[in-house]
Design a protein around this motif. Sequence first.
Motif: not given
Length: 525
Positions: A265-269, A294-296, A503-505
């Motif tokens: 699974i890869e996603s935004h934090p 997680n992404t960056f 990106t939901t930040k």
Amino acid sequence: MLLHRVTNRGIRLGTVFDRASARHPASPVYLDHDLDIAPELGRRLTLTEIADLVADHASRLWAAGVRPGERVVIHKADGFDISLLAYSVARIGAVPVLLSPKLDGATVARLLARLGRPVLLTDAAKLERDLPAEVFELAERVLVATGRFPGTTPLAALAGVQRVAPVTAPQDRAALITHTSGTTGLPKLAVQTGHTIQARCRPQSVLLAPVGRREPIAVHVSFVHSRMISGAALFALRGHPLIVLREDDPEQVAELFSRVPPGVIESHPNTLLRWEVLADHPAKPLARVRCFSNTFDAIHPRTVHTLLGASERKLPFFAQTYGQSETGAIAARTYTRHRSGGADGRCVGRTFPGMTEVRVASRDGRRPSRESPGHIEVRSGGQIIGYHGEDQRFDRNFSPDGWWRMGDLGYRTRWGCLHLLDREVDEIPGISTLDLEDKLFTRLPELLEVIIVPGPDGPPVPVVCTRDDRPLDRGRWDEAVTGLPLLAAPVQRRLDELPHTATTKVKRLELARELAPHPIGPDRP
């Protein structure tokens, strides 16, 4: 410098799915939504069908007059077809420019102006509801991926046109333009080449090395994020079954993962934080996960510990990566079940040997440390080649000897681990807001979000969101902040009230401005 010695022929975005389907023709792609440009294909496709869809729409774009070297802005309703249209644009030698569906019309117009009359590929609904009329003056021509609108060319009207051969563009020229998160103002337009995209795939290949190629990979990443473009290419070429998600609602995710259990699974934090509730879901949607990633952005230790505990695999691991849109992944660390509970969330790991480099530059003449963090600077083969239309702004981020300044503050330990303490623009003297947030998340499992911003006239202000918007228990809060630096009384908000990027930040500066005119204290909810 080793990272410059790695052979790099470029990624050739336009033919990624041709090559992937030649190797793995029946490899499946599962969606949680219908494609706007091809709803008839349903929600289970093969790489062969996707390759054909990309080639078909590339030919339609060519018939609409798009030619090699032209910039094509893609700004349409959210969906995986945003990414697929980007591959179609690249297939005929043009340059896809991806603008988030969440951007408001005025911002889109300003970015179109910066691009100098590009082609605009949108949809009728965006033109009717969101985009100002001036986009027709700012664009060379306007195409619509779905629907019909006066003054536009609908791609649907070009169905059945003669197929055109892919155009091979030089890999050192612009191949993709995405925008930065926009947490500090108008988004910047980051330019990548085939070489930089290829370089970004290599660190991810390292992280995936322990994962078998039959493991399905579930991806919930913004469709306009550079990571989505490079990630989908890498996963398809490796032959992994793909699960591509648009929605992050835990119940919808649980239903899909129960039918098609992901191995990765890869996603935004922030999305992974929301999915913590899946750890206790009766359907056990995370039971087969071998790797979480997680992404960056740095992720909170509580989330890592919770998700790893939900896997029933023998040796699951969590790969945390650190980087940004301008650089790709720079550093990474892995957690296991036995190394997640008490982990230091500020440690973002080590660089990828031969691929990325990092240093921390002092701000006060002292060796950078936790008490005196310095500027994090990096070098990477995946660095963008510029900000479109903002050369001076791009050049200002380089140190005199060519290191890229990330805009983050941190330090390195004697063992070489990089520790991230704060964004430079978010720094509150004397504390690490990210470290405080990690501690509060760990002590208060009911928190869905906590953001610490500068107070207007006093101590920093914690803005909190709770699961299901339940009222914050002030007794538990007071106990949780015991021993921490002085904070103002918490301000509770619903998660959807906070300003977010694509990106939901959370946009911290905007949130601080929203709070500034209002009294902050115990009388606030």
